[in-house]
Scaffold this motif. Structure first.
Motif, PDB file in Angstrom:
ATOM      1  N   ASP A   9       0.843  -1.142  -0.132  1.00 41.94           N
ATOM      2  CA  ASP A   9       0.048  -0.048   0.034  1.00 41.94           C
ATOM      3  C   ASP A   9       0.843   1.770  -0.137  1.00 41.94           C
ATOM      4  OD1 ASP A   9      -1.711   1.481   2.322  1.00 41.94           O
ATOM      5  OD2 ASP A   9      -2.929   1.443   0.452  1.00 41.94           O
ATOM      6  N   GLY A  10       0.427   2.347  -1.147  1.00 38.43           N
ATOM      7  CA  GLY A  10       2.040   3.319  -0.729  1.00 38.43           C
ATOM      8  C   GLY A  10       2.141   3.397  -2.301  1.00 38.43           C
ATOM      9  N   ILE A  11       3.434   4.471  -1.776  1.00 37.74           N
ATOM     10  CA  ILE A  11       3.652   5.004  -3.297  1.00 37.74           C
ATOM     11  C   ILE A  11       5.356   4.244  -3.090  1.00 37.74           C
ATOM     12  CG2 ILE A  11       4.766   7.010  -1.999  1.00 37.74           C
ATOM     13  CD1 ILE A  11       4.070   6.466  -5.597  1.00 37.74           C
ATOM     14  N   LEU A  12       5.604   4.520  -1.952  1.00 40.03           N
ATOM     15  CA  LEU A  12       6.975   3.535  -1.734  1.00 40.03           C
ATOM     16  C   LEU A  12       6.603   1.943  -2.074  1.00 40.03           C
ATOM     17  CD1 LEU A  12       8.433   4.868   1.453  1.00 40.03           C
ATOM     18  CD2 LEU A  12       9.298   5.070  -1.049  1.00 40.03           C
ATOM     19  N   ALA A  13       5.422   1.378  -1.643  1.00 37.34           N
ATOM     20  CA  ALA A  13       5.295  -0.222  -2.058  1.00 37.34           C
ATOM     21  C   ALA A  13       5.538   0.139  -3.092  1.00 37.34           C
ATOM     22  CB  ALA A  13       4.090  -0.774  -1.425  1.00 37.34           C
ATOM     23  N   LYS A  14       4.811   0.778  -4.196  1.00 46.14           N
ATOM     24  CA  LYS A  14       4.733   1.044  -6.131  1.00 46.14           C
ATOM     25  C   LYS A  14       5.972   0.658  -6.157  1.00 46.14           C
ATOM     26  CE  LYS A  14       3.328   3.190  -9.822  1.00 46.14           C
ATOM     27  NZ  LYS A  14       2.682   4.606  -9.648  1.00 46.14           N
ATOM     28  N   SER A  37      -5.670   1.341  -6.113  1.00 45.91           N
ATOM     29  CA  SER A  37      -5.602   0.448  -7.380  1.00 45.91           C
ATOM     30  C   SER A  37      -3.520   1.775  -7.528  1.00 45.91           C
ATOM     31  CB  SER A  37      -6.149   1.270  -9.029  1.00 45.91           C
ATOM     32  OG  SER A  37      -6.862   0.893  -8.276  1.00 45.91           O
ATOM     33  N   GLU A  38      -3.868   2.730  -7.034  1.00 46.00           N
ATOM     34  CA  GLU A  38      -2.701   3.341  -6.715  1.00 46.00           C
ATOM     35  C   GLU A  38      -1.410   3.082  -6.979  1.00 46.00           C
ATOM     36  OE1 GLU A  38      -5.123   4.558  -5.439  1.00 46.00           O
ATOM     37  OE2 GLU A  38      -5.293   5.679  -3.551  1.00 46.00           O
ATOM     38  N   SER A  39      -1.373   1.690  -5.870  1.00 43.12           N
ATOM     39  CA  SER A  39       0.078   0.966  -4.682  1.00 43.12           C
ATOM     40  C   SER A  39       0.530   0.348  -6.147  1.00 43.12           C
ATOM     41  CB  SER A  39      -0.930   0.294  -3.453  1.00 43.12           C
ATOM     42  OG  SER A  39      -1.501   1.132  -2.964  1.00 43.12           O
ATOM     43  N   VAL A  40       0.222  -0.172  -7.404  1.00 36.06           N
ATOM     44  CA  VAL A  40       0.149  -1.484  -8.274  1.00 36.06           C
ATOM     45  C   VAL A  40       0.215  -0.375  -9.360  1.00 36.06           C
ATOM     46  CG1 VAL A  40      -0.311  -3.305  -6.783  1.00 36.06           C
ATOM     47  CG2 VAL A  40      -1.920  -2.177  -8.462  1.00 36.06           C
ATOM     48  N   ASN A  41       1.079  -1.312 -10.844  1.00 38.45           N
ATOM     49  CA  ASN A  41       1.113  -0.355 -11.824  1.00 38.45           C
ATOM     50  C   ASN A  41       0.769  -1.706 -13.037  1.00 38.45           C
ATOM     51  OD1 ASN A  41       1.729   0.526 -14.277  1.00 38.45           O
ATOM     52  ND2 ASN A  41       4.062   1.483 -13.571  1.00 38.45           N
ATOM     53  N   LEU A  42      -0.158  -1.835 -12.805  1.00 40.37           N
ATOM     54  CA  LEU A  42      -0.428  -2.664 -13.455  1.00 40.37           C
ATOM     55  C   LEU A  42      -0.425  -3.130 -15.214  1.00 40.37           C
ATOM     56  CD1 LEU A  42      -4.566  -2.796 -12.755  1.00 40.37           C
ATOM     57  CD2 LEU A  42      -2.177  -4.639 -11.339  1.00 40.37           C
ATOM     58  N   SER A  43       0.557  -1.645 -15.524  1.00 44.61           N
ATOM     59  CA  SER A  43       0.988  -2.179 -16.751  1.00 44.61           C
ATOM     60  C   SER A  43       2.151  -2.993 -16.907  1.00 44.61           C
ATOM     61  CB  SER A  43       1.672  -0.284 -17.552  1.00 44.61           C
ATOM     62  OG  SER A  43       1.895   0.808 -16.740  1.00 44.61           O
ATOM     63  N   GLU A  44       2.731  -2.931 -15.566  1.00 44.77           N
ATOM     64  CA  GLU A  44       4.074  -4.115 -15.501  1.00 44.77           C
ATOM     65  C   GLU A  44       3.414  -5.589 -15.733  1.00 44.77           C
ATOM     66  OE1 GLU A  44       6.813  -1.152 -15.058  1.00 44.77           O
ATOM     67  OE2 GLU A  44       6.182  -3.560 -15.300  1.00 44.77           O
ATOM     68  N   LYS A  45       4.201  -6.486 -16.510  1.00 43.78           N
ATOM     69  CA  LYS A  45       3.771  -7.625 -16.617  1.00 43.78           C
ATOM     70  C   LYS A  45       4.878  -8.219 -16.067  1.00 43.78           C
ATOM     71  CE  LYS A  45      -0.059  -6.226 -18.447  1.00 43.78           C
ATOM     72  NZ  LYS A  45      -1.710  -6.722 -17.558  1.00 43.78           N
ATOM     73  N   ASN A  46       4.019  -9.595 -15.462  1.00 45.47           N
ATOM     74  CA  ASN A  46       5.102 -10.348 -15.169  1.00 45.47           C
ATOM     75  C   ASN A  46       4.253 -12.021 -15.201  1.00 45.47           C
ATOM     76  OD1 ASN A  46       6.963 -12.065 -13.347  1.00 45.47           O
ATOM     77  ND2 ASN A  46       8.331 -10.243 -13.423  1.00 45.47           N
ATOM     78  N   GLU A  47       4.735 -12.889 -15.646  1.00 47.18           N
ATOM     79  CA  GLU A  47       4.291 -14.465 -15.288  1.00 47.18           C
ATOM     80  C   GLU A  47       4.513 -14.841 -13.686  1.00 47.18           C
ATOM     81  OE1 GLU A  47       7.534 -16.915 -17.965  1.00 47.18           O
ATOM     82  OE2 GLU A  47       5.596 -17.385 -17.179  1.00 47.18           O
ATOM     83  N   TYR A  48       5.198 -14.237 -12.572  1.00 46.24           N
ATOM     84  CA  TYR A  48       5.045 -14.977 -11.989  1.00 46.24           C
ATOM     85  C   TYR A  48       4.565 -14.636 -10.832  1.00 46.24           C
ATOM     86  CZ  TYR A  48       8.734 -17.833 -13.761  1.00 46.24           C
ATOM     87  OH  TYR A  48       9.829 -18.544 -14.442  1.00 46.24           O
ATOM     88  N   GLN A  53      -7.137  -7.979  -5.339  1.00 48.86           N
ATOM     89  CA  GLN A  53      -7.503  -5.836  -4.867  1.00 48.86           C
ATOM     90  C   GLN A  53      -8.405  -6.423  -3.601  1.00 48.86           C
ATOM     91  OE1 GLN A  53      -8.514  -3.378  -7.390  1.00 48.86           O
ATOM     92  NE2 GLN A  53      -8.789  -1.631  -5.877  1.00 48.86           N
ATOM     93  N   PHE A  54      -7.675  -6.618  -2.328  1.00 50.78           N
ATOM     94  CA  PHE A  54      -9.493  -6.205  -0.949  1.00 50.78           C
ATOM     95  C   PHE A  54      -8.335  -6.076   0.366  1.00 50.78           C
ATOM     96  CE2 PHE A  54      -7.194  -9.431   0.995  1.00 50.78           C
ATOM     97  CZ  PHE A  54      -6.733 -10.928   0.155  1.00 50.78           C
ATOM     98  N   ASP A  55      -9.190  -5.233   0.993  1.00 53.62           N
ATOM     99  CA  ASP A  55      -8.834  -4.886   2.022  1.00 53.62           C
ATOM    100  C   ASP A  55      -7.779  -6.116   2.783  1.00 53.62           C
ATOM    101  OD1 ASP A  55      -8.191  -3.293   4.822  1.00 53.62           O
ATOM    102  OD2 ASP A  55     -10.279  -3.777   5.256  1.00 53.62           O
ATOM    103  N   PRO A  56      -6.420  -5.892   3.410  1.00 50.77           N
ATOM    104  CA  PRO A  56      -5.741  -6.653   3.518  1.00 50.77           C
ATOM    105  C   PRO A  56      -5.856  -7.049   5.052  1.00 50.77           C
ATOM    106  CG  PRO A  56      -4.274  -4.763   3.019  1.00 50.77           C
ATOM    107  CD  PRO A  56      -5.560  -4.930   2.302  1.00 50.77           C
TER     108      PRO A  56
END
Length: 465
Positions: A9-14, A37-48, A53-56
Motif C-alpha cells: 500500500d502506498g507510493i513506496l510500495a509501488k 489501485s495507485e499502489s500498483v502499476n498494472l502495466s507491469e507484466k510478469n508471469e510470476y 484487490q481487497f482490504d488485507p
C-alpha cells in the motif's frame, strides 16, 4: 514452485513492486494483495505475479487466498492497518515467516516476524556520505553486484565441500561466516549447510554462482562449469575410439545436468566416422571441424569462454597431454573399452581420507545422475579403520539419498579384484603426483598413481589443489 505473499500500500510500495517486476530468473510465484489501485502499476507484466484487490486487514478475505506460503511481506503506509494485517496473517498461519517494513517502531514480539527498520536504514545510508565514516559491505565497491553474500542451504552442491575443490573462474570466495564468526579462507576448509560465503568477482558470474549455490543436488558438471567438451583427432584415434567418444558425449549430456556439448574434430579423414560426424553437425550446431589446428594447443581460452566443466578424451591422448589437461583444472573423463551406457558401478580407490572427502560431492552427485552403485574402497595396510570416514559418507548418503558401500581393508589391495573389470567408472584424484611417469609408481601405496591398472574402465580425473 514456492509461493510468497506480498501485501502492499502506498507510493513506496509501488516502487518496490516495480523493482520486483524487473527481476530476472525468479524462482518463486508472488501473490500481490493491494487495496488501492495507485499502489500498483498494472502495466507491469510478469508471469510470476498474481494480483488481488481487497482490504488485507480482513481475515476472511485473506483466508480465501491462503496457501503454504514460503514468506509474507507487509509494506504499508498506515501503522494501524499494518498491525491489523499482521494479526490477521498470524491468526491464519502460526508458522508463517512474516517480514514488515517498519516506519514506526512497532515492537512486535514474534520470533517468526522480522521488522525492517526503515528509519534506521535510511539514517545509516545518509551517514555513509559523511567524511571519514567506514562503509558497510552493502555499499562497498562499484555497487553493481561485484560483492555478494550467499547462505548455503541444506542440500546445496556446495555443502560438505572443501573450498580448494571448488573451481573459481573469474570469482573468489574470500570469507566464510559460521555461527556468527569469521573464518578466513583455507583450501582445506569444508563448507557446511548454514554457512554464509562472501564472494567477489564479475557481477554476471556471481549471479550464476548464486543460482548454483542455491541449486539442489544433481547439478554436475557444476560447479566446474556447465558444458561438455570432446576433442577427436581422427588421424591418431581409431574408429572404435571415435565412436566411444561421440556416444559418451551424447549420453553424458542426456543423463546429467550439462547444458550442451562441443565436439571439435581435428585432422579429419574421409571415412564412416567422418560421414557420421557430418550428419550430426547438421543436427547439432556445436559439432565443428577444425581445419587450421592440428594439435591440442591453444584450447584453454575456448574452454573458459564456453564454461566447459568436463573434458572427454581417450587413454592415449590423456597420457600424452596429461600435464596440459591437469592445468585446465576441470574434470577429465577418459573413455573405457565398452559402451558408456553399460556402466554398472562407480568406484573410489584411496588410502587418503582428506583426498576422498575432496572428491566426495562430485562422486555421489554424478553417480546418482548416472544411476550407478557407489563403492568406496579404502585401503591402507598401516592404518586403522576410520569411523570418521564412515560418518562423513553416511551424511553424504542422506544428503543425496544415495546408498554408498564402504569397503575398508588392510589386507588386500582392491585393485587386484577390480583390474579385470570393464564396466566401472573410477574416480581418480588428479594430483601433481600423477604427472610423473617414473617406474616407482609400480610399488607406490598411492592407489591414485596406480590408476593405469584400471585403464580399460571409464575414469573421471577430478582436479585437486
Amino acid at each position: 514452485m514456492n509461493h510468497i505473499l506480498i501485501i502492499i500500500d502506498g507510493i513506496l510500495a509501488k516502487h518496490f513492486l516495480e523493482r520486483l517486476c524487473f527481476q530476472k530468473s525468479l524462482s518463486y510465484f508472488f501473490t500481490i494483495v493491494y487495496q488501492k489501485s495507485e499502489s500498483v502499476n498494472l502495466s507491469e507484466k510478469n508471469e510470476y505475479l498474481e494480483f488481488h484487490q481487497f482490504d488485507p486487514t480482513s481475515s476472511a478475505r485473506l483466508e480465501c487466498i491462503m496457501k503454504p506460503y514460503k514468506q509474507a511481506f507487509i509494506y504499508m503506509q498506515d501503522e494501524f492497518e499494518t498491525k491489523k494485517t499482521y494479526e490477521a496473517l498470524r491468526g491464519l498461519d502460526l508458522n508463517l515467516e512474516i517480514n514488515i517494513m517498519d516506519f514506526w517502531g512497532l515492537g512486535i514480539n514474534d520470533k517468526l516476524c522480522h521488522l525492517i527498520d526503515a528509519r534506521m536504514n535510511l539514517s545509516k545510508r545518509l551517514t555513509d556520505f559523511l567524511p571519514d565514516v567506514a562503509l558497510t559491505a552493502q555499499y562497498i565497491g562499484l555497487g553493481v553486484g561485484e560483492i555478494m553474500e550467499i547462505k548455503i542451504p541444506a542440500g546445496s552442491i556446495f555443502a560438505y565441500r572443501h573450498i580448494g575443490s571448488i573451481q573459481q573462474k573469474r570469482w573468489r570466495i574470500v570469507l566464510v561466516y559460521r555461527n556468527e564468526k569469521i573464518h578466513f579462507i583455507k583450501p582445506s576448509l569444508i563448507l557446511q549447510p548454514g554457512d554464509s560465503i562472501l564472494i567477489v568477482g564479475d557481477p554476471v558470474i556471481l549471479q550464476s554462482v548464486f543460482h548454483n549455490v542455491k541449486a539442489s543436488t544433481g547439478q554436475f558438471p557444476v560447479p566446474f562449469g556447465t558444458n561438455v567438451f570432446t576433442l577427436i583427432d581422427m588421424k591418431k584415434m581409431n574408429e572404435k575410439t571415435q565412436e566411444l567418444l561421440i556416444n559418451t558425449t551424447l549420453s553424458l549430456v542426456k543423463k546429467t545436468n550439462a547444458r550442451k556439448f562441443f565436439i571439435r574434430i581435428i585432422n579429419a579423414t574421409l571415412d564412416k566416422t567422418y560421414q557420421k560426424l557430418k550428419a550430426l553437425s547438421l543436427e547439432y550446431e556445436n559439432i565443428f571441424f577444425d581445419y587450421t589446428n592440428t594439435n591440442f594447443k591453444n584450447i584453454r581460452s575456448f574452454l573458459e569462454q564456453n564454461d566447459v566443466g568436463v573434458f572427454i578424451t581417450d587413454n592415449k591422448h590423456f597420457e600424452k597431454e596429461k600435464r596440459q589437461l591437469f592445468e585446465l583444472k576441470i574434470p577429465i573423463l577418459k573413455v573405457g573399452t565398452m559402451d558408456f551406457d553399460k556402466l554398472e558401478k562407480s568406484v573410489i580407490l584411496s588410502s587418503d581420507e582428506s583426498e576422498i572427502e575432496n572428491q566426495a560431492n562430485v562422486i555421489v552427485d554424478l553417480s546418482k545422475q548416472l544411476k550407478l552403485e557407489v563403492s568406496l574402497y579404502y585401503y591402507h595396510p598401516n592404518r586403522k579403520h576410520s569411523s570418521e570416514l564412515k560418518d562423513y559418507f553416511n551424511s553424504l548418503s542422506k544428503l543425496y539419498d544415495k546408498n554408498i558401500q564402504i569397503i575398508q581393508s588392510n589386507l588386500q589391495n582392491p585393485i587386484l579384484s577390480l583390474e579385470y573389470k570393464e564396466d566401472l567408472l573410477q574416480f581418480v584424484s588428479f594430483t601433481p603426483e600423477l604427472l610423473d611417469n617414473d617406474i616407482s609408481k609400480i610399488w607406490s601405496m598411492d592407489l591414485n598413481r596406480n590408476y593405469y591398472k584400471l585403464s580399460k574402465n571409464y575414469q573421471l580425473f577430478i582436479p585437486m589443489s
